[in-house]
Design a protein around this motif. Structure first.
Motif, PDB file in Angstrom:
ATOM      1  N   VAL A 146      19.724 -10.117 -67.396  1.00 56.53           N
ATOM      2  CA  VAL A 146      18.723 -11.003 -67.158  1.00 56.53           C
ATOM      3  C   VAL A 146      19.526 -11.703 -66.334  1.00 56.53           C
ATOM      4  CG1 VAL A 146      16.578 -12.134 -67.985  1.00 56.53           C
ATOM      5  CG2 VAL A 146      17.671  -9.437 -68.608  1.00 56.53           C
ATOM      6  N   GLU A 147      20.203 -12.167 -66.890  1.00 57.10           N
ATOM      7  CA  GLU A 147      21.032 -13.956 -66.371  1.00 57.10           C
ATOM      8  C   GLU A 147      21.386 -13.690 -64.799  1.00 57.10           C
ATOM      9  OE1 GLU A 147      24.840 -15.611 -66.818  1.00 57.10           O
ATOM     10  OE2 GLU A 147      24.086 -15.544 -68.523  1.00 57.10           O
ATOM     11  N   GLU A 148      21.932 -11.969 -64.695  1.00 53.07           N
ATOM     12  CA  GLU A 148      22.226 -11.532 -63.292  1.00 53.07           C
ATOM     13  C   GLU A 148      21.519 -11.268 -61.939  1.00 53.07           C
ATOM     14  OE1 GLU A 148      24.967  -8.585 -63.756  1.00 53.07           O
ATOM     15  OE2 GLU A 148      27.136  -9.747 -65.334  1.00 53.07           O
ATOM     16  N   GLY A 149      20.394 -11.266 -62.870  1.00 59.82           N
ATOM     17  CA  GLY A 149      19.067 -11.024 -61.779  1.00 59.82           C
ATOM     18  C   GLY A 149      18.443 -11.807 -61.491  1.00 59.82           C
ATOM     19  N   GLY A 150      18.779 -12.768 -62.406  1.00 64.27           N
ATOM     20  CA  GLY A 150      18.023 -14.125 -62.271  1.00 64.27           C
ATOM     21  C   GLY A 150      16.966 -14.925 -62.308  1.00 64.27           C
ATOM     22  N   ASP A 151      16.621 -14.425 -63.846  1.00 70.23           N
ATOM     23  CA  ASP A 151      15.497 -13.720 -64.485  1.00 70.23           C
ATOM     24  C   ASP A 151      15.376 -14.821 -65.520  1.00 70.23           C
ATOM     25  OD1 ASP A 151      13.595 -12.859 -62.330  1.00 70.23           O
ATOM     26  OD2 ASP A 151      14.492 -11.150 -63.215  1.00 70.23           O
ATOM     27  N   ALA A 152      16.086 -15.245 -66.383  1.00 74.49           N
ATOM     28  CA  ALA A 152      16.222 -15.348 -67.687  1.00 74.49           C
ATOM     29  C   ALA A 152      16.007 -16.648 -68.498  1.00 74.49           C
ATOM     30  CB  ALA A 152      17.671 -16.616 -67.651  1.00 74.49           C
ATOM     31  N   THR A 153      15.249 -16.557 -69.119  1.00 76.04           N
ATOM     32  CA  THR A 153      14.095 -17.128 -70.194  1.00 76.04           C
ATOM     33  C   THR A 153      14.423 -17.856 -71.335  1.00 76.04           C
ATOM     34  OG1 THR A 153      13.827 -15.233 -71.408  1.00 76.04           O
ATOM     35  CG2 THR A 153      12.345 -15.050 -69.364  1.00 76.04           C
ATOM     36  N   GLY A 154      13.711 -18.689 -71.616  1.00 77.91           N
ATOM     37  CA  GLY A 154      14.185 -19.604 -72.944  1.00 77.91           C
ATOM     38  C   GLY A 154      14.655 -18.586 -74.092  1.00 77.91           C
ATOM     39  N   GLN A 155      14.055 -17.601 -74.648  1.00 79.86           N
ATOM     40  CA  GLN A 155      13.917 -16.427 -75.561  1.00 79.86           C
ATOM     41  C   GLN A 155      15.184 -15.633 -74.958  1.00 79.86           C
ATOM     42  OE1 GLN A 155      10.390 -14.136 -75.633  1.00 79.86           O
ATOM     43  NE2 GLN A 155       9.741 -14.840 -77.091  1.00 79.86           N
ATOM     44  N   LEU A 156      15.702 -15.693 -74.366  1.00 79.62           N
ATOM     45  CA  LEU A 156      17.270 -15.355 -73.855  1.00 79.62           C
ATOM     46  C   LEU A 156      18.659 -16.074 -73.932  1.00 79.62           C
ATOM     47  CD1 LEU A 156      16.161 -12.287 -71.639  1.00 79.62           C
ATOM     48  CD2 LEU A 156      16.519 -11.440 -74.419  1.00 79.62           C
ATOM     49  N   SER A 157      18.114 -17.244 -74.027  1.00 77.19           N
ATOM     50  CA  SER A 157      19.252 -17.950 -73.829  1.00 77.19           C
ATOM     51  C   SER A 157      19.921 -18.271 -74.799  1.00 77.19           C
ATOM     52  CB  SER A 157      18.583 -19.647 -73.033  1.00 77.19           C
ATOM     53  OG  SER A 157      17.392 -20.314 -73.634  1.00 77.19           O
ATOM     54  N   SER A 158      19.110 -18.209 -76.113  1.00 75.67           N
ATOM     55  CA  SER A 158      19.316 -18.549 -77.950  1.00 75.67           C
ATOM     56  C   SER A 158      19.764 -16.579 -77.905  1.00 75.67           C
ATOM     57  CB  SER A 158      18.962 -18.868 -78.885  1.00 75.67           C
ATOM     58  OG  SER A 158      17.892 -16.733 -78.441  1.00 75.67           O
ATOM     59  N   ILE A 159      20.713 -16.442 -76.512  1.00 69.63           N
ATOM     60  CA  ILE A 159      21.346 -15.213 -77.766  1.00 69.63           C
ATOM     61  C   ILE A 159      23.427 -15.041 -76.975  1.00 69.63           C
ATOM     62  CG2 ILE A 159      22.051 -12.318 -76.663  1.00 69.63           C
ATOM     63  CD1 ILE A 159      18.932 -12.357 -76.441  1.00 69.63           C
ATOM     64  N   PRO A 160      23.593 -15.461 -78.173  1.00 72.78           N
ATOM     65  CA  PRO A 160      25.144 -15.302 -77.661  1.00 72.78           C
ATOM     66  C   PRO A 160      25.546 -14.851 -76.037  1.00 72.78           C
ATOM     67  CG  PRO A 160      24.636 -15.418 -79.713  1.00 72.78           C
ATOM     68  CD  PRO A 160      23.443 -14.940 -79.665  1.00 72.78           C
ATOM     69  N   VAL A 161      26.079 -15.153 -75.608  1.00 73.75           N
ATOM     70  CA  VAL A 161      27.385 -14.692 -74.860  1.00 73.75           C
ATOM     71  C   VAL A 161      28.770 -14.666 -74.370  1.00 73.75           C
ATOM     72  CG1 VAL A 161      24.979 -13.178 -73.322  1.00 73.75           C
ATOM     73  CG2 VAL A 161      26.048 -15.574 -72.389  1.00 73.75           C
ATOM     74  N   PRO A 162      29.383 -13.761 -74.061  1.00 68.58           N
ATOM     75  CA  PRO A 162      30.878 -14.573 -73.466  1.00 68.58           C
ATOM     76  C   PRO A 162      30.407 -15.009 -72.036  1.00 68.58           C
ATOM     77  CG  PRO A 162      30.864 -12.027 -73.151  1.00 68.58           C
ATOM     78  CD  PRO A 162      29.052 -12.160 -73.801  1.00 68.58           C
ATOM     79  N   GLN A 163      31.496 -16.679 -72.164  1.00 69.29           N
ATOM     80  CA  GLN A 163      31.435 -16.857 -71.097  1.00 69.29           C
ATOM     81  C   GLN A 163      32.746 -16.615 -70.539  1.00 69.29           C
ATOM     82  OE1 GLN A 163      28.599 -18.996 -70.117  1.00 69.29           O
ATOM     83  NE2 GLN A 163      28.112 -17.977 -71.985  1.00 69.29           N
ATOM     84  N   ASN A 164      33.777 -15.596 -70.892  1.00 69.44           N
ATOM     85  CA  ASN A 164      34.954 -15.520 -70.397  1.00 69.44           C
ATOM     86  C   ASN A 164      33.855 -14.793 -69.013  1.00 69.44           C
ATOM     87  OD1 ASN A 164      37.216 -13.407 -69.877  1.00 69.44           O
ATOM     88  ND2 ASN A 164      38.371 -14.877 -70.516  1.00 69.44           N
TER      89      ASN A 164
END
Length: 288
Positions: free
Chosen positions: A240-258
């Motif tokens: 979702v982030e790569e598609g440019g459609d990130a939402t507030g709900q998904l922003s709380s999900i831990p994802v690797p930064q590396n």
């Protein structure tokens, strides 16, 4: 100290031991972070900071085999132990350190013999050939050449691969993706995991390879469910982030930064979803 860093430092230390003076050129500056805090036994380290005139002035006493008090060393035939780090190509120095080079040796990417070659790809390949399968070594070398993996990343990967040796006894593979899939889908390995108390090692593997943190203090089923849920949610959030459609709900999900961990995670999920023999298990977690 990580394995790749240790390999590099061992090469440098051996050249200093054998030749006394080492001029280390690093055109791409890949080792600048390491050099800032580097300390070698009985060795004086100089770092080029923009002025060869100043650097040559600092080196003069050492080139004349004079100690810090201006006295001649008791054995003038033995040069001092000096490392000169220059974050640029030798061809760009206008031969500013030619006298120093003649007094010692030069280490640089592509230098000969191989003991003086500091190219990160070469050092990484030599280390990982001892601890990782050929296909993984090839991928790591490719990522180093593409600039995706720095020295710090390689040290982290090497640490993870070292721990995989114990897991290989259980899963009969050293490929992180295959290890993860077997843990997720084949519960027949659970008795061996428990016998060898390998859950903590699996947890470290999941963190280092996929950027997924799981608590390994619970039951096997709980760890498996947490890992699966974290994987699938992270995959969703990344896409979702790569598609440019990130939402507030998904922003709380831990994802690797590396970036390498993100790549590994997406590849793991894609393989899990598309392999016919694993689809049923995938569906049981995806629709839980």
């Amino acid at each position: 100290m990580g394995k790749v860093t240790h390999e590099l430092i061992s090469l440098i230390s051996k050249q200093i031991q054998d030749h006394g003076i080492v001029v280390w050129y690093d055109p791409e500056g890949v080792y600048q972070n390491l050099v800032r805090d580097l300390s070698l036994h009985e060795t004086t380290i100089f770092i080029y900071n923009g002025s060869f005139l100043e650097l040559r002035w600092q080196l003069e006493p050492f080139l004349e085999f004079v100690d810090e008090e201006g006295k001649i060393n008791s054995n003038p035939d033995v040069p001092p132990k000096v490392l000169i780090y220059v974050p640029m190509s030798p061809s760009d120095t206008n031969h500013a350190l030619v006298e120093v080079e003649k007094a010692g040796v030069v280490m640089a990417p592509g230098a000969s013999p191989w003991q003086r070659n500091t190219r990160l790809r070469v050092i990484a390949e030599r280390v990982f050939k001892k601890i990782a399968p050929p296909e993984q070594v090839k991928e790591i070398v490719s990522d180093v050449e593409a600039g995706k993996l720095a020295l710090e990343d390689l040290d982290q990967l090497a640490h993870a691969d070292e721990e995989i040796s114990t897991l290989k006894l259980i899963f009969d593979t050293t490929v992180p993706k295959e290890l993860a899939l077997k843990f997720l889908c084949q519960e027949e390995f659970d008795p061996k995991i428990a016998e060898k108390d390998a859950l903590p090692e699996l947890g470290r593997l999941f963190q280092s390879e996929f950027g997924i943190s799981v608590s390994t203090g619970g039951s096997m089923e709980k760890v498996r469910a947490e890992f699966a849920q974290s994987l699938l949610l992270a995959e969703l959030a990344i896409k979702v982030e790569e598609g440019g459609d990130a939402t507030g709900q998904l922003s709380s999900i831990p994802v690797p930064q590396n970036q390498q961990q993100r790549k590994n995670l997406l590849d793991l999920c894609d393989t899990w979803r598309n392999r016919l023999d694993l689809r049923e298990k995938y569906a049981s977690f995806a629709y839980a």
